[in-house]
Design a protein around this motif. Sequence first.
Motif, PDB file in Angstrom:
ATOM      1  N   ASN A 383     -17.616   1.870   4.443  1.00 41.35           N
ATOM      2  CA  ASN A 383     -17.369   0.438   4.595  1.00 41.35           C
ATOM      3  C   ASN A 383     -16.040   0.025   3.959  1.00 41.35           C
ATOM      4  N   VAL A 384     -15.771   0.548   2.770  1.00 46.55           N
ATOM      5  CA  VAL A 384     -14.510   0.206   2.110  1.00 46.55           C
ATOM      6  C   VAL A 384     -13.323   0.766   2.895  1.00 46.55           C
ATOM      7  N   ALA A 385     -13.489   1.963   3.452  1.00 44.05           N
ATOM      8  CA  ALA A 385     -12.417   2.521   4.288  1.00 44.05           C
ATOM      9  C   ALA A 385     -12.138   1.625   5.490  1.00 44.05           C
ATOM     10  N   SER A 386     -13.210   1.082   6.086  1.00 44.32           N
ATOM     11  CA  SER A 386     -13.026   0.176   7.216  1.00 44.32           C
ATOM     12  C   SER A 386     -12.285  -1.090   6.793  1.00 44.32           C
ATOM     13  N   LEU A 387     -12.636  -1.615   5.609  1.00 46.05           N
ATOM     14  CA  LEU A 387     -11.937  -2.800   5.112  1.00 46.05           C
ATOM     15  C   LEU A 387     -10.453  -2.518   4.904  1.00 46.05           C
ATOM     16  N   PHE A 388     -10.139  -1.365   4.365  1.00 41.90           N
ATOM     17  CA  PHE A 388      -8.738  -1.040   4.106  1.00 41.90           C
ATOM     18  C   PHE A 388      -7.976  -0.813   5.412  1.00 41.90           C
ATOM     19  N   LEU A 389      -8.632  -0.205   6.387  1.00 40.40           N
ATOM     20  CA  LEU A 389      -7.957  -0.016   7.667  1.00 40.40           C
ATOM     21  C   LEU A 389      -7.671  -1.363   8.329  1.00 40.40           C
ATOM     22  N   ALA A 390      -8.647  -2.281   8.244  1.00 33.24           N
ATOM     23  CA  ALA A 390      -8.414  -3.619   8.802  1.00 33.24           C
ATOM     24  C   ALA A 390      -7.283  -4.318   8.067  1.00 33.24           C
ATOM     25  N   ARG A 391      -7.209  -4.108   6.752  1.00 34.08           N
ATOM     26  CA  ARG A 391      -6.148  -4.739   5.964  1.00 34.08           C
ATOM     27  C   ARG A 391      -4.788  -4.157   6.327  1.00 34.08           C
ATOM     28  N   VAL A 392      -4.730  -2.867   6.547  1.00 33.25           N
ATOM     29  CA  VAL A 392      -3.456  -2.238   6.902  1.00 33.25           C
ATOM     30  C   VAL A 392      -2.946  -2.766   8.237  1.00 33.25           C
ATOM     31  N   SER A 393      -3.882  -3.044   9.169  1.00 33.08           N
ATOM     32  CA  SER A 393      -3.459  -3.535  10.481  1.00 33.08           C
ATOM     33  C   SER A 393      -2.774  -4.892  10.384  1.00 33.08           C
ATOM     34  N   THR A 394      -3.065  -5.652   9.330  1.00 25.97           N
ATOM     35  CA  THR A 394      -2.421  -6.958   9.149  1.00 25.97           C
ATOM     36  C   THR A 394      -1.103  -6.848   8.383  1.00 25.97           C
ATOM     37  N   ARG A 395      -0.768  -5.638   7.945  1.00 23.56           N
ATOM     38  CA  ARG A 395       0.455  -5.460   7.156  1.00 23.56           C
ATOM     39  C   ARG A 395       1.514  -4.709   7.941  1.00 23.56           C
ATOM     40  N   ASN A 396       1.353  -4.673   9.251  1.00 21.44           N
ATOM     41  CA  ASN A 396       2.326  -3.943  10.076  1.00 21.44           C
ATOM     42  C   ASN A 396       3.732  -4.503   9.908  1.00 21.44           C
ATOM     43  N   VAL A 397       3.840  -5.849   9.857  1.00 20.87           N
ATOM     44  CA  VAL A 397       5.156  -6.465   9.721  1.00 20.87           C
ATOM     45  C   VAL A 397       5.804  -6.058   8.409  1.00 20.87           C
ATOM     46  N   GLU A 398       4.994  -6.084   7.333  1.00 22.13           N
ATOM     47  CA  GLU A 398       5.537  -5.693   6.020  1.00 22.13           C
ATOM     48  C   GLU A 398       6.000  -4.247   6.034  1.00 22.13           C
ATOM     49  N   MET A 399       5.166  -3.350   6.583  1.00 27.38           N
ATOM     50  CA  MET A 399       5.538  -1.941   6.601  1.00 27.38           C
ATOM     51  C   MET A 399       6.779  -1.709   7.465  1.00 27.38           C
ATOM     52  N   ALA A 400       6.840  -2.399   8.616  1.00 27.75           N
ATOM     53  CA  ALA A 400       8.003  -2.235   9.485  1.00 27.75           C
ATOM     54  C   ALA A 400       9.269  -2.721   8.791  1.00 27.75           C
ATOM     55  N   SER A 401       9.167  -3.828   8.056  1.00 30.48           N
ATOM     56  CA  SER A 401      10.328  -4.355   7.344  1.00 30.48           C
ATOM     57  C   SER A 401      10.805  -3.384   6.279  1.00 30.48           C
ATOM     58  N   ARG A 402       9.859  -2.813   5.548  1.00 33.86           N
ATOM     59  CA  ARG A 402      10.255  -1.884   4.487  1.00 33.86           C
ATOM     60  C   ARG A 402      10.821  -0.588   5.061  1.00 33.86           C
ATOM     61  N   ARG A 403      10.271  -0.163   6.201  1.00 36.51           N
ATOM     62  CA  ARG A 403      10.839   1.017   6.856  1.00 36.51           C
ATOM     63  C   ARG A 403      12.257   0.719   7.346  1.00 36.51           C
ATOM     64  N   ALA A 404      12.491  -0.534   7.806  1.00 36.33           N
ATOM     65  CA  ALA A 404      13.795  -0.889   8.356  1.00 36.33           C
ATOM     66  C   ALA A 404      14.897  -0.853   7.304  1.00 36.33           C
ATOM     67  N   VAL A 405      14.534  -1.118   6.054  1.00 28.70           N
ATOM     68  CA  VAL A 405      15.551  -1.121   4.996  1.00 28.70           C
ATOM     69  C   VAL A 405      15.591   0.205   4.248  1.00 28.70           C
ATOM     70  N   GLY A 406      14.925   1.233   4.784  1.00 24.86           N
ATOM     71  CA  GLY A 406      15.108   2.562   4.226  1.00 24.86           C
ATOM     72  C   GLY A 406      13.929   3.161   3.476  1.00 24.86           C
ATOM     73  N   ALA A 407      12.785   2.494   3.433  1.00 29.92           N
ATOM     74  CA  ALA A 407      11.623   3.061   2.727  1.00 29.92           C
ATOM     75  C   ALA A 407      11.141   4.308   3.452  1.00 29.92           C
ATOM     76  N   SER A 408      10.903   5.363   2.721  1.00 29.65           N
ATOM     77  CA  SER A 408      10.431   6.604   3.327  1.00 29.65           C
ATOM     78  C   SER A 408       8.920   6.552   3.525  1.00 29.65           C
ATOM     79  N   ARG A 409       8.440   7.403   4.422  1.00 30.54           N
ATOM     80  CA  ARG A 409       6.989   7.464   4.636  1.00 30.54           C
ATOM     81  C   ARG A 409       6.241   7.872   3.356  1.00 30.54           C
ATOM     82  N   PRO A 410       6.706   8.903   2.623  1.00 35.74           N
ATOM     83  CA  PRO A 410       6.003   9.223   1.366  1.00 35.74           C
ATOM     84  C   PRO A 410       5.956   8.048   0.405  1.00 35.74           C
TER      85      PRO A 410
END
Length: 466
Positions: A383-410
Amino acid sequence: MNPHDRIPPRLPAILLSWCLPPGDRGQVIIGDLHEAYLAKASSGGGLLGPDLWYWSQLLRLGIPFLLRRIIQRRLYRDLAKTADEPAVSPSSGLLMNDIRSDVRFALRSFHRTPGLTISALMILGIGVGSITLMFSILNTAVLQPLPYEEPDELVWFWGESETVSQNSVSYLDLVDFRDGTDAFEALGGFVVFRQTQFLTGRDEAEQVAANLVTANLFSILGVSPELGRPFLAEEEESGAGRVAILSHSLWVRQFAGDPGVVGSVISLEDQPVEVVGIMPSWFDFPTGADLWLPTLTAAGYSQVRGNNNYYVVGRLKEGISLEQAQAQLDVVSANIADAAPDVRAGWGVRLVSLHERFFGDTREMLLILVAVVSLVPVVAGANVASLFLARVSTRNVEMASRRAVGASRPRLVRQLLTESMIVSMGGGLIGLLLAYGGGIVLRSLAPFAVPRLGSLGIDGTVLTFT
């Protein structure tokens, strides 16, 4: 447009990525600026306000960091001319700073979604708490060794026949087993029935549970009174004065823990009884005893072969196995059956370890319960894994922005793992608190439901398991 979907201006973001320190430290700063940008956009700062603020950060943070890097690089170059190694490592302390930044970022992220965070913590807490409580019961009742001296050498006697598998034996049988074998250091026991007697002469009379035991029972177990002395062999004779050993709880409850009670005379059923000892607080054998009295070998309950009034406990000699002792007992049992065929024909005795006697059935029950309850943390984790996956789906913009300015996947993965670790640790702490509270409730509502439940607690083994 949803304020949470806005992206900072790309040009100052790129310039900041050039000016800020390379690696994780710079990415943490970028992430913090992105969060602050979204917060200003969500608070109704208009269309230009957040963008202008973001441009100002280029002057406030970017340029000073760039100048600092240029000066620092020149300093290292000058030092390298006079020394084989730089005096100061430019990466010194960055790892701890990065970890602190990850933790700070995670806490701020949780603060923005309190409902999800509390839900995840409680789900994990309930899952961890349930399995921790069950393991704590299993550890206390089954896994921990008996609190006696060399407990593996202690054995229990079961009288048995074709129709009865677990019965007590008579005192005369005990004497024959003791005298007819050499596999035991000592044999003793206690009377099956517990006497209920009134303790009078105090402020308030109290009904107490008295167990009749052989004088050597405490020495067989390897336990000595906390105060005073154990019983003497001559005190089993009917002409000896009556003596008693008190449990620690009765001593505290009725005598306020006064050491002077040892050697004094109390009144049981209006009969004088001398107190000769006080047992330790952890000692509870047989379970639930308030005090112990020596058995009387001349009493009626000890002088009839057919009166199966005694449970027998023994200690094996060093190097003697359970099978060797059983073989000797079989010979003695056969002799008893020949001598008293009217009451002992078809009867024998079976040896089991003392631990098996008290916890054999409990072990199977608790293992089944642990197996069932172990599904609870599995479901909680899913259940907690499902909550975190749902939360990650709402942070796509944040992750894309950080990737755009050079954040590495690790770097992004490490941040998400930090958030998961914090939630896991928080859920574990809540689970420990729930398990501790559940143990208190069990001890108060069902103190004798499981052997040794009164000593249930959270120890190092339980903490490691959790």
